[in-house]
Design a protein around this motif. Sequence first.
Motif, PDB file in Angstrom:
ATOM      1  N   ASP A 117       5.632   3.824   0.580  1.00  0.00           N
ATOM      2  CA  ASP A 117       6.362   4.721   0.208  1.00  0.00           C
ATOM      3  C   ASP A 117       5.654   6.182   0.587  1.00  0.00           C
ATOM      4  O   ASP A 117       4.945   6.718  -0.449  1.00  0.00           O
ATOM      5  CB  ASP A 117       6.578   4.779  -1.401  1.00  0.00           C
ATOM      6  N   PRO A 118       5.515   6.710   1.762  1.00  0.00           N
ATOM      7  CA  PRO A 118       4.333   7.494   2.232  1.00  0.00           C
ATOM      8  C   PRO A 118       4.512   8.780   1.548  1.00  0.00           C
ATOM      9  O   PRO A 118       5.522   9.289   1.408  1.00  0.00           O
ATOM     10  CB  PRO A 118       4.683   7.632   3.645  1.00  0.00           C
ATOM     11  N   TYR A 119       3.389   9.272   0.945  1.00  0.00           N
ATOM     12  CA  TYR A 119       3.310  10.684   0.619  1.00  0.00           C
ATOM     13  C   TYR A 119       2.474  11.724   1.388  1.00  0.00           C
ATOM     14  O   TYR A 119       1.784  10.954   2.493  1.00  0.00           O
ATOM     15  CB  TYR A 119       2.721  10.558  -0.761  1.00  0.00           C
ATOM     16  N   GLU A 170      -1.883   6.010  -3.441  1.00  0.00           N
ATOM     17  CA  GLU A 170      -2.764   5.128  -3.290  1.00  0.00           C
ATOM     18  C   GLU A 170      -4.071   5.343  -3.751  1.00  0.00           C
ATOM     19  O   GLU A 170      -4.701   5.967  -2.784  1.00  0.00           O
ATOM     20  CB  GLU A 170      -2.415   4.156  -2.131  1.00  0.00           C
ATOM     21  N   TYR A 228       1.014  10.668   5.460  1.00  0.00           N
ATOM     22  CA  TYR A 228       0.557   9.389   5.882  1.00  0.00           C
ATOM     23  C   TYR A 228       1.471   8.638   6.726  1.00  0.00           C
ATOM     24  O   TYR A 228       1.058   7.803   7.243  1.00  0.00           O
ATOM     25  CB  TYR A 228       0.314   8.686   4.445  1.00  0.00           C
ATOM     26  N   ASP A 229       2.689   9.168   6.751  1.00  0.00           N
ATOM     27  CA  ASP A 229       3.429   8.423   7.836  1.00  0.00           C
ATOM     28  C   ASP A 229       2.976   8.820   9.258  1.00  0.00           C
ATOM     29  O   ASP A 229       3.785   8.181  10.236  1.00  0.00           O
ATOM     30  CB  ASP A 229       4.800   8.921   7.604  1.00  0.00           C
ATOM     31  N   ASP A 254       0.800  -1.014  -0.013  1.00  0.00           N
ATOM     32  CA  ASP A 254      -0.011  -0.111   0.013  1.00  0.00           C
ATOM     33  C   ASP A 254       0.844   1.370   0.082  1.00  0.00           C
ATOM     34  O   ASP A 254       1.859   1.383   0.957  1.00  0.00           O
ATOM     35  CB  ASP A 254      -0.746  -0.005   1.234  1.00  0.00           C
ATOM     36  N   ARG A 281       0.498   4.205   0.710  1.00  0.00           N
ATOM     37  CA  ARG A 281       0.400   4.901   2.115  1.00  0.00           C
ATOM     38  C   ARG A 281       1.558   4.642   3.049  1.00  0.00           C
ATOM     39  O   ARG A 281       2.006   5.365   3.785  1.00  0.00           O
ATOM     40  CB  ARG A 281      -0.878   5.013   2.481  1.00  0.00           C
ATOM     41  N   ARG A 282       1.833   3.273   2.838  1.00  0.00           N
ATOM     42  CA  ARG A 282       2.867   2.626   4.128  1.00  0.00           C
ATOM     43  C   ARG A 282       3.915   2.415   3.275  1.00  0.00           C
ATOM     44  O   ARG A 282       5.262   2.795   3.852  1.00  0.00           O
ATOM     45  CB  ARG A 282       2.085   1.154   4.381  1.00  0.00           C
TER      46      ARG A 282
END
Lengths: 219, 581, 208
Positions: free
Chosen positions: B448-450, B519, B453-454, B443, B445-446
């Motif tokens: 390669d966080p943008y 995502e 989202y981290d 996912d 969001r997890r």
Amino acid sequence: MYGKGILKGLGVTWKRFWDTYTEDIAWVLRGKKRYYTEEGVQHRSSKDQKGIFTVQYPEEKLIQPEESRFLPFLVYNKLPDGKREILCTSCGICPKVCPPQCIWIVRSNDPVTGRPIPEPTEFYIDMDLCMNCGYCAEYCPFDAIKMDHDFEVSSYGRNVYDMEKLLKSSEYYKSIRPLNYEREEAARITEAEAKKAKEAARAAAQAAKPANPPAAPTA
Amino acid sequence: MTMPAPASTATVDLAARFPDVVQLDARPDYTGFIVEKDSLLEVAAAIRDEFGFDLLSSVTGVDYAPDKMEVVYHAYRTSGGPGLAFKVQIPRIDPVEVPSLIHLWPGVDLQEREVWDLLGIKFSGHPDLRRILMWEGFEGHPLRKDWKEGFYEEDVKPFKSRWPQGKFAMAEDLNPFGDNLTFPKNFDPEKWIPEGEALLYGALARYTVENEDGISSDRIVINMGPHHPSTHGVFRAVMTLEGETIKGLKPVLGYLHRNHEKIGERNTFLQNMPYTDRLDYFNSMTNNFGYALAVEKLMKIPVAERADYIRVIVSELSRIQNHLVFIGTLLNDLGAMYTPSLYAYEERELVLDVFEAISGSRMMCNYYRFGGVVRDIPDDVMQKIKDLVYERIPPKTDELDRMLSENEVLLARMRGIRMINAEDAVAYSITGPVLRAAGVPYDIRRADPYGIYDRFDFDVAVRYNGDLMDNYLIRIDEIRQSLRILDQAIRQIPQGPINSQKPAYQVRVPAGEAYGRIESPKGELGFYVLSNGKPNPWRYHVRAPSFVNVTALEKISVGTKIADFVVLLAMFDMVMGECDR
Amino acid sequence: MDSETFNLPQYEIPEDLRHAVAVTTLDRLYNWGRRSSVWPLMFGLACCAIEMIAAQTARYDMARFGMEVMRPTPRQADLLIVSGTVTKKMLPPIIRLYNQMPEPKYVVAMGACASGGGPFKEGYNVVAGIDKFLPVDVYIPGCPPTPQALIAGLIKLQEKIDKQTIKEASWYKRKVKDPNYVPVPILGPDLIDPRRTADIKAAAAQKE
């Protein structure tokens, strides 16, 4: 038991069906009208909605939020003598920013001075191109073009709007977007006051000038 | 405030591994490596097997007129982390030819066909290199810089004919053919023999087969779509059947090809924002996000803190309504006509009410600006969002779950019908819920966080059976995870400005390239934006999840029954606006 | 429709019969029947189709107008809602669908794209308005028109149906050739409209 899942699912639909009538009764007991009233529509669009979800257009209409946008229109001020003051100054920002390039403006020059006349000579929007993105209203520095709430505009022919069809009064604009209008009006007033203060200062400076004439150059 | 992630080249040094044939892309603000054409296969195999970039997410071409063309590949690791871009440059002399990577990553199939169709780059070794978005027989390759369409007016917007002497004229009146048409010189329509679809049918399996007893039997060819209630738009699948079993299948796309990329290269950067709304028209809020990310990377501007939270809130609301509608339409396709989809649309309407209140439009929100968002969420709308997130959507999701998930008919139709296994899903570049239902917890969001989202605590929804039931249940899981994110975002959202930049209708975008990916509810939505410092992008490519996911349709469907095909197709949750662009 | 609207104004009906008797014309009865059972073709093209589906769902509920029966086959449909961008590649199937619909049939161009090409008009694969090929009855502007706007447009269509009369209905006339038949376009180097081959040939010869 086979079929339990189906029965469970049917229970959900049955509850939905039943909720409409229990809600109806509850509203009657509270002495309120559930249908054809703004309160009823509001309730049916809220988290507390139960049972029936339908808003019976055209008898009832959904409550449009202020920012809601449909087609663009031009704003004019009604002057006391009945004439219209068109706010647009043909500055050309909206045709430049318009993504599908659906705005056409003809700006003409004053035959005497040769300088551009602010009021547009022709203003066309091809509504069959317009994508209702709202950029024209967002970037207009004169609050002259705004997005409409009126969606009942279907017709028997193509929709190319000329200036006559685009113009709507500032009272109408105020009625659909009261908060925006207030904010813009306040900004206009402060700007006018600032301008006035500046002018007053300049006038004062000028008035002060003769009192202190520049010292004559001495030889 | 979050700064845009620096354009990363991961931590591999491809140039050191292949010193003779690979160089670092040294153009300013470009990333990745340039690979010699003749060694592409060897280098790509090493990228996949030695460096572990198993997911080839995007393939696209760029026309650097007048002298060269380039094919750009973006590869990622399903274990997470930044990606690797590698490129091949070829002189712009026809035939422009590049080796196909289809034997390493079968997922490039449709993307290579698209590059061939729109840019005229041939992929040698591709077994079925036909046009995909346009039809066979169409003249020219539209995304080449020297190709002009019927209504061509100027290279870039804004057009000079609109102001100050903007005499209104229909584009039809300016075209010699009186319409959006262009024909080669001395074309005679009466002598034209349509190419038909011989190539398409030829690409399918044989019509007549002989079984072991020596009896020959015919296969039936079925065309499903482009007008079919279960194809979710104007999708067409051509298949050969033996009895009820699918023996061969080819998707036919392009029935909603709206020339998004060609128009996007003519638009200014800001003008593209409302066009992205119309890609995946269920999720304009996430589409905007991807595009804004790409351009912010190019501009190297930060995003206002509050806007970052607002972006997360609207994206997750969008994901929820998308998955609700997915469940509704899935049940339609399974034969449970209307009731579940009517229920799903109720919640969707309430979410759209929120979108309308903050952005102005129900579907085409056009809500993001570079550096933030256009409008703040007022307190009353925030209250409405809270009502939805805390009081309305959770019980309604449970209700939908209760109504459907134990339904015996549903179970009989979906449980145990395999969609795709993890290995194939990665090879076919599938992303999104379908990949996660196959057991790959990937996912973006997890991984390669943008955005921000981290900062949120949530689980990547994953299921391991890879059957249809898992594909359905994972959507419900994702709704619940989205609610978790929303809960945190609503509690943490700070006050403050909503845009780090001053509102401006002309933005300065320095030269360079950027790939912004998010995502989306359908999978990885990527925007490859190339600027040469002018007000318009030089290249604007959309890596659409629906389009790439459908590559695997043939692999998935062959061998299944035609009645299951409708459900298999529904699981991709395709939106043709995004698929055909 | 209640008896108030059914009745012709020139006929006085006694008070006690008013709820039992109505004097009307065949036209009114005929049109009332037709306007209250317009069955649309279940046919979506693009973004507008989603709003069309939304108009079918609980909140807007087109069933109140007798339009809930969306027919997947053109043989049973009265109304073609062109909901979205018409591409050149999709045009031949649309024309075939239209030709297969039985008379009387209506076409609604929903949204900017179907009316005149919309934001994608400049694209090379986009038809600038379905009215170049099909006779459009109602145009609904908006991108996309909200479900309420769609219903407003369909009410406009009902008004149009109300104005038609059985005496002049073209669909009962004996005819050798269907006047509404549209030849299916051919996909060539670009879209070829069979009605315009001579124009195209002439213009292509002029091209430098």
